[in-house]
Enzyme design. Sequence first.
Site, short mmCIF file in Angstrom:
data_model
loop_
_atom_site.label_atom_id
_atom_site.label_comp_id
_atom_site.label_asym_id
_atom_site.label_seq_id
_atom_site.Cartn_x
_atom_site.Cartn_y
_atom_site.Cartn_z
N HIS A 121 1.02 -1.35 0.22
CA HIS A 121 -0.29 0.01 -0.28
C HIS A 121 0.46 0.97 0.46
CE1 HIS A 121 -2.71 3.06 1.74
NE2 HIS A 121 -3.52 2.19 1.66
N ASP A 198 2.56 -4.69 8.33
CA ASP A 198 2.07 -4.08 7.77
C ASP A 198 0.10 -4.77 8.03
OD1 ASP A 198 -0.25 -2.69 6.97
OD2 ASP A 198 0.96 -1.48 5.11
N GLN A 201 -4.62 -4.75 6.09
CA GLN A 201 -5.71 -5.85 5.54
C GLN A 201 -5.50 -7.43 6.55
OE1 GLN A 201 -8.19 -5.04 3.63
NE2 GLN A 201 -6.84 -4.36 3.17
N LYS A 224 -10.77 -1.24 10.30
CA LYS A 224 -10.59 -2.29 9.70
C LYS A 224 -11.57 -3.68 9.95
CE LYS A 224 -7.93 -0.30 5.67
NZ LYS A 224 -6.83 -0.49 4.73
C1 LIG Z 1 -6.37 0.35 4.42
C2 LIG Z 1 -4.45 0.10 4.16
C3 LIG Z 1 -3.70 0.84 4.82
C4 LIG Z 1 -4.02 1.82 5.57
O1 LIG Z 1 -4.49 2.40 7.10
P1 LIG Z 1 -5.05 3.82 7.24
O2 LIG Z 1 -6.13 3.55 8.28
O3 LIG Z 1 -5.60 4.69 6.15
O4 LIG Z 1 -3.46 4.13 7.87
C5 LIG Z 1 -2.15 0.48 5.00
N1 LIG Z 1 -2.12 -1.01 4.15
C6 LIG Z 1 -2.97 -1.67 4.00
C7 LIG Z 1 -2.24 -3.10 3.63
C8 LIG Z 1 -4.06 -1.40 4.17
O5 LIG Z 1 -4.72 -2.01 3.83
#
Ligand SMILES: *Cc1c(COP(=O)(O)O)cnc(C)c1O
Length: 404
Positions: A121, A198, A201, A224
Amino acid sequence: MFNVEKIRKDFPILNRKVNGKPLIYFDNAATSQKPQVVIDSIVDYYSNYNANIHRGVHTLSQEATNAFEEARVKIQKHFNAAKSHEIILTSGTTHGINLVATGFSSFLKKGDEIIVSALEHHSNIVPWQMLCERTGATLKVIPISLKGELILEEFEELLSSKTKLVFVNHVSNTLGTINPIKKIIDKVHKVGAAILIDGAQATPHIKPDMQKLDCDFYVCSAHKLCGPTGIGMLYGKEKWLNKLPPYQGGGEMIREVTFEKTTYADLPYKFEAGTPNISGGIAFGVALDYLNNIGFDNIANYEKELLEYATKKLLEIEGLKIYGTSKNKASVISFNIDGIHPYDIGAIIDKLGIAVRTGHHCTQPIMDFYKIPGTIRASFSFYNTKKEIDLFIEAVIRVKNMLL
Ligand SMILES: *Cc1c(COP(=O)(O)O)cnc(C)c1O
């Protein structure tokens, strides 16, 4: 037992109509919907015990402080972090990554290397590019295969004693690929580098164990995983969090302030300058309770069923191509239909009450890799149904017949 109809009753928004049709929400990879208990916890906080935390001796302040700190412990337990002060409450994934990237400015110099993956991302690319600009370090990229999987042999080639930091996502928000992060973490540690995962997701679908994974940093966003926006977690190993300088200065993060010298508070407060998102932190904890009550195994099994069902049905449509065909996938499907712009499909099926995402999904390098302008992305959650998938497929076929 997993009962989707019962679960759907927990989400008030699923009752609404969009353009006269029942809402079909397949944009869960952008943000999830919220169950009533999460919404109620925010209303309860503002209705009954709103006060600033860690500051007052009065009852409301103590109640708010206790609730916020209890949420931190819930988050710690959920992710099995060794210590609650290894959980930093941030405003979300992007904030957590920037905190670490900025902190590493003082550790890197010209000649050092940091490694990103081609699946990331923009949130997990841009802060590191900025770090390279500040320090003269070099950014290397782990390539992907046509299936949308990281090519681990090439990753090994990139690793060396120059490598200082690696950052990859646990699950790709565009292709759904679940990366073998345990393997990656172990390889990174062999060369003495640190790794940030990260998990934005992954965390709606998987319950990662910080101690088992042994990663140095793990970030995610509550919104999320059924929590509110504006709150998230940075997990960091204690030794790293002690080494990193504070990200922002302000109230809450200090021990003592004089004009000669200011000393910083202990973890986690050193990284939590200013009044935090108090109701958000509390609601984050409630969201984790809610998901754990359903059970992550139940969630994963059901979402896998939805993924397989939708994949099979979509592939029956002529001219439709799915991007991201790894065996290990979360319930995210990116696709295009020959001769149709993804935006057109998204805009037309919205008229039928169906919410999908179209575009590059904040992953332009993936679009460049496949040489496409964007995709249509349908991402499923445990509150979606096969019936909804049927209606979605019908709608896609209708649009195709209309436009071709
Ligand atoms: C949504 C997402 C982000 C960013 O998340 P924010 O809530 O906008 O800070 C970063 N990496 C991945 C894989 C995502 O799905």
